[in-house]
Write an enzyme that holds these catalytic residues in place. Structure first.
Site, PDB file in Angstrom:
ATOM      1  N   HIS A 106       0.904  -1.430  -0.150  1.00 24.19           N
ATOM      2  CA  HIS A 106      -0.261   0.044   0.169  1.00 24.19           C
ATOM      3  C   HIS A 106       0.655   1.255   0.515  1.00 24.19           C
ATOM      4  CE1 HIS A 106       0.111   1.599   4.117  1.00 24.19           C
ATOM      5  NE2 HIS A 106       0.569   0.100   4.469  1.00 24.19           N
ATOM      6  N   GLU A 125      -4.803   1.482   2.280  1.00 22.05           N
ATOM      7  CA  GLU A 125      -4.944   0.914   3.403  1.00 22.05           C
ATOM      8  C   GLU A 125      -4.870   1.423   3.970  1.00 22.05           C
ATOM      9  OE1 GLU A 125      -2.662  -1.535   6.520  1.00 22.05           O
ATOM     10  OE2 GLU A 125      -2.961  -0.064   5.792  1.00 22.05           O
TER      11      GLU A 125
END
Length: 329
Positions: A59, A197
């Site tokens: 992420h 995320e």
């Protein structure tokens, strides 16, 4: 490619949900080794061809804040991601409004405090924008706020900066792409830099569905050793990547990662979790009909602060491990 310079450039870039500074940096580097495309505020790079698709995910977003109130040069914010309010007083930030505005979280001098006082919740703390007259004009509500911190070298290969969670993982995957880009592959490798995320693994959830991988490895950071944390809960900086072991992870992928490390002399650590990993691996593993998913993490100190610390050697070893794993197919 000089890895430390890449990590610093990624760390310094801004990437709270809606800001694409980090994506632009990653796109410039990953585009040297893969065919890249944007998916909203995520980035995908494709390397090689094959009947099977292996997804490597890291992420690229970071924790930050959003402006909820501006008056008389002072702003209040809401957290975008997990932020400990204790770190905010006297912290410098950047407010991404109609122009970038510098700010500092207000701090009451100890001389004026009465006894012990609790830290106020994030929503009750103020940022001094230093612009009493123009603040409301330049800072619309909803403006993103990031930490004003530049990455710096420490001793013995250590590096400190903001958003090393998870730009360290992004750097590892770019370096991995470099290592495999000129090698014959028996699979299609999809390198994904997913967004959001920190807000519930949203980017990886939708992007893994779209990419339909057969196998996936999520790359993130995990807790690094420090004096005030029990050793068994952490990984040691400089001792190599942490290979995750969990009931929700594929034991087949986990053992293959360990085997790749051992056969190639790559040091690694084992991170055991009794359930969810709190990483993108959780959502990728249940994408569509299920994906065999592994997890590799880079040890990091001071998580979710502007002064996170990593060992650059761990980033290099993570890249080497993933490259050897891919080439083992």
């Amino acid at each position: 490619m000089e890895l430390k310079s890449l990590i610093k450039e990624l760390s310094d870039a801004d990437g709270v949900g809606g800001l694409d500074g980090a994506i632009k940096v990653a796109e410039r580097y990953l585009g040297r080794f893969a065919e890249v495309s944007r998916r909203g505020n995520s980035l995908v790079g494709i390397i090689g061809e094959g009947d099977k698709t292996v997804l490597l995910d890291a992420h690229i977003d970071e924790i930050g804040m959003m402006v909820t109130y501006v008056k008389d040069g002072f702003a209040r914010v809401a957290a975008a991601g997990g932020i400990d309010p204790r770190i905010l007083p006297a912290t410098r930030v950047k407010i991404h409004g109609r122009k970038t505005v510098s700010g500092v979280f207000c701090s009451v001098p100890p001389h004026l405090k009465k006894g012990e006082s609790e830290v106020s919740p994030i929503g009750e703390q103020y940022i001094d924008t230093l612009l009493p007259k123009k603040a409301e004009e330049l800072i619309p509500l909803g403006s993103r706020v990031t930490f004003a911190q530049r990455a710096e070298d420490l001793s013995d290969g250590l590096l400190t900066g903001k958003s090393l969670d998870n730009r360290a993982g992004v750097a590892a995957l770019i370096r991995c792409a470099e290592l495999i880009s000129d090698k014959p592959l028996n699979c299609r490798v999809a390198v994904l830099f997913s967004d959001m995320e920190e807000l519930g693994c949203r980017g990886a959830r939708v992007d893994s569905f779209e990419l339909e991988p057969d196998i996936a490895v999520a790359v993130d950071v995990s807790f690094g050793n420090a004096p005030d944390i029990e050793a068994y809960k952490t990984g040691k900086l400089g001792a190599g990547p942490m290979i995750g072991v969990s009931p929700i992870l594929s034991s087949e992928v986990t053992e293959a990662l360990k085997r790749s490390a051992e056969e190639n002399g790559i040091p690694y650590q084992t991170e055991v979790m009794g359930g969810a990993t709190s990483t993108n691996a959780d959502v990728i593993s249940v994408s569509r009909g299920g994906v065999k998913t592994g997890l590799v993490s880079i040890p990091l100190r001071n998580m979710h602060t502007p002064v996170e610390i990593i060992d650059t050697a761990d980033v290099e070893k993570t890249a080497e491990l993933l490259a050897k794993y891919i080439l083992s197919f």
